[in-house]
Design a protein around this motif. Structure first.
Motif, PDB file in Angstrom:
ATOM      1  N   ALA A  14      74.306  88.234  28.275  1.00 28.79           N
ATOM      2  CA  ALA A  14      74.702  86.826  28.298  1.00 28.79           C
ATOM      3  C   ALA A  14      74.200  86.176  29.584  1.00 28.79           C
ATOM      4  N   LYS A  15      73.904  84.880  29.481  1.00 32.29           N
ATOM      5  CA  LYS A  15      73.423  84.117  30.632  1.00 32.29           C
ATOM      6  C   LYS A  15      74.507  83.138  31.052  1.00 32.29           C
ATOM      7  N   VAL A  16      74.715  83.026  32.347  1.00 36.33           N
ATOM      8  CA  VAL A  16      75.652  82.032  32.870  1.00 36.33           C
ATOM      9  C   VAL A  16      74.935  80.687  32.878  1.00 36.33           C
ATOM     10  N   ILE A  17      75.499  79.693  32.173  1.00 30.94           N
ATOM     11  CA  ILE A  17      74.846  78.383  32.122  1.00 30.94           C
ATOM     12  C   ILE A  17      75.586  77.326  32.936  1.00 30.94           C
ATOM     13  N   ASP A  18      76.858  77.566  33.247  1.00 25.86           N
ATOM     14  CA  ASP A  18      77.636  76.659  34.095  1.00 25.86           C
ATOM     15  C   ASP A  18      78.707  77.459  34.820  1.00 25.86           C
ATOM     16  N   PRO A  19      78.396  77.909  36.043  1.00 24.58           N
ATOM     17  CA  PRO A  19      79.352  78.750  36.761  1.00 24.58           C
ATOM     18  C   PRO A  19      80.675  78.031  37.068  1.00 24.58           C
ATOM     19  N   ALA A  20      80.631  76.729  37.282  1.00 23.03           N
ATOM     20  CA  ALA A  20      81.852  75.984  37.623  1.00 23.03           C
ATOM     21  C   ALA A  20      82.861  76.019  36.477  1.00 23.03           C
ATOM     22  N   GLN A  21      82.371  75.978  35.244  1.00 22.05           N
ATOM     23  CA  GLN A  21      83.258  76.001  34.078  1.00 22.05           C
ATOM     24  C   GLN A  21      83.317  77.376  33.420  1.00 22.05           C
ATOM     25  N   ASN A  22      82.636  78.354  34.037  1.00 19.12           N
ATOM     26  CA  ASN A  22      82.600  79.714  33.513  1.00 19.12           C
ATOM     27  C   ASN A  22      81.977  79.760  32.110  1.00 19.12           C
ATOM     28  N   LEU A  23      80.998  78.896  31.848  1.00 25.57           N
ATOM     29  CA  LEU A  23      80.326  78.877  30.541  1.00 25.57           C
ATOM     30  C   LEU A  23      79.163  79.852  30.539  1.00 25.57           C
ATOM     31  N   MET A  24      79.070  80.593  29.449  1.00 29.20           N
ATOM     32  CA  MET A  24      77.988  81.556  29.272  1.00 29.20           C
ATOM     33  C   MET A  24      77.340  81.328  27.907  1.00 29.20           C
ATOM     34  N   MET A  25      76.132  81.859  27.754  1.00 24.16           N
ATOM     35  CA  MET A  25      75.407  81.700  26.496  1.00 24.16           C
ATOM     36  C   MET A  25      74.828  83.039  26.077  1.00 24.16           C
ATOM     37  N   ALA A  26      74.975  83.340  24.793  1.00 22.82           N
ATOM     38  CA  ALA A  26      74.351  84.520  24.194  1.00 22.82           C
ATOM     39  C   ALA A  26      73.350  84.024  23.160  1.00 22.82           C
ATOM     40  N   GLU A  27      72.184  84.639  23.139  1.00 17.19           N
ATOM     41  CA  GLU A  27      71.167  84.285  22.152  1.00 17.19           C
ATOM     42  C   GLU A  27      70.962  85.461  21.206  1.00 17.19           C
ATOM     43  N   CYS A  28      70.881  85.159  19.922  1.00 19.03           N
ATOM     44  CA  CYS A  28      70.636  86.189  18.911  1.00 19.03           C
ATOM     45  C   CYS A  28      69.607  85.626  17.932  1.00 19.03           C
ATOM     46  N   ASN A  29      68.375  85.607  18.386  1.00 17.69           N
ATOM     47  CA  ASN A  29      67.289  84.993  17.635  1.00 17.69           C
ATOM     48  C   ASN A  29      66.609  85.987  16.710  1.00 17.69           C
ATOM     49  N   GLY A  30      65.911  85.469  15.723  1.00 17.70           N
ATOM     50  CA  GLY A  30      65.121  86.294  14.830  1.00 17.70           C
ATOM     51  C   GLY A  30      65.781  86.508  13.483  1.00 17.70           C
ATOM     52  N   GLY A  64      64.859  76.479  11.205  1.00 19.51           N
ATOM     53  CA  GLY A  64      63.399  76.434  11.205  1.00 19.51           C
ATOM     54  C   GLY A  64      62.788  77.540  12.037  1.00 19.51           C
ATOM     55  N   SER A  65      63.330  77.756  13.226  1.00 16.90           N
ATOM     56  CA  SER A  65      62.770  78.784  14.104  1.00 16.90           C
ATOM     57  C   SER A  65      63.660  80.022  14.168  1.00 16.90           C
ATOM     58  N   VAL A  66      64.704  80.050  13.374  1.00 18.60           N
ATOM     59  CA  VAL A  66      65.651  81.160  13.306  1.00 18.60           C
ATOM     60  C   VAL A  66      66.170  81.511  14.708  1.00 18.60           C
ATOM     61  N   SER A  67      66.681  80.510  15.374  1.00 20.81           N
ATOM     62  CA  SER A  67      67.279  80.748  16.682  1.00 20.81           C
ATOM     63  C   SER A  67      68.773  80.461  16.608  1.00 20.81           C
ATOM     64  N   ARG A  68      69.530  81.268  17.322  1.00 21.76           N
ATOM     65  CA  ARG A  68      70.984  81.127  17.349  1.00 21.76           C
ATOM     66  C   ARG A  68      71.468  81.243  18.782  1.00 21.76           C
ATOM     67  N   GLN A  69      72.421  80.399  19.129  1.00 24.70           N
ATOM     68  CA  GLN A  69      73.026  80.454  20.456  1.00 24.70           C
ATOM     69  C   GLN A  69      74.530  80.342  20.321  1.00 24.70           C
ATOM     70  N   LEU A  70      75.228  81.142  21.075  1.00 28.58           N
ATOM     71  CA  LEU A  70      76.680  81.097  21.126  1.00 28.58           C
ATOM     72  C   LEU A  70      77.055  80.767  22.567  1.00 28.58           C
ATOM     73  N   ILE A  71      77.752  79.644  22.751  1.00 23.57           N
ATOM     74  CA  ILE A  71      78.207  79.247  24.076  1.00 23.57           C
ATOM     75  C   ILE A  71      79.699  79.556  24.133  1.00 23.57           C
ATOM     76  N   PHE A  72      80.106  80.262  25.165  1.00 29.13           N
ATOM     77  CA  PHE A  72      81.484  80.735  25.250  1.00 29.13           C
ATOM     78  C   PHE A  72      81.938  80.777  26.699  1.00 29.13           C
ATOM     79  N   LYS A  73      83.248  80.953  26.872  1.00 29.39           N
ATOM     80  CA  LYS A  73      83.789  81.144  28.220  1.00 29.39           C
ATOM     81  C   LYS A  73      84.763  82.299  28.180  1.00 29.39           C
ATOM     82  N   CYS A  74      84.743  83.069  29.260  1.00 27.49           N
ATOM     83  CA  CYS A  74      85.636  84.210  29.376  1.00 27.49           C
ATOM     84  C   CYS A  74      87.061  83.738  29.618  1.00 27.49           C
TER      85      CYS A  74
END
Length: 90
Positions: A33-49, A79-89
């Protein structure tokens, strides 16, 4: 072309084909997972393909947040078969 050469080519093509099918069946290892907003503790997981589904993203979120997580948003682009899940711990 000799029969022996033809058989070698057919065996090579079949092996390559079945190896590709096996990869599609198992999918790819999820990226961390990638941290996309440390202040809000937001993270993103990608599951493409084609081989990956959202369950891969959910497993990534579980690994990043052993105490649990809350889904903020999920995005799927067919179209590009991309998926993203944005979540917070929690």
């Amino acid at each position: 072309m000799s029969m022996s050469t033809f058989i070698k080519i057919v065996v090579f093509l079949c092996t390559t084909f079945f190896a590709g099918c096996a990869q599609l069946t198992h999918g790819q290892a999820p990226e961390p997972a990638k941290v996309i907003d440390p202040a809000q503790n937001l993270m993103m997981a990608e599951c493409n393909g084609y081989a990956n589904e959202f369950d891969v993203c959910y497993r990534t979120a579980q690994q990043a947040c052993p105490a649990g997580y809350t889904v903020v948003q999920w995005v799927q682009n067919y179209g590009s078969v991309s998926r993203q899940l944005i979540f917070k711990c929690k």
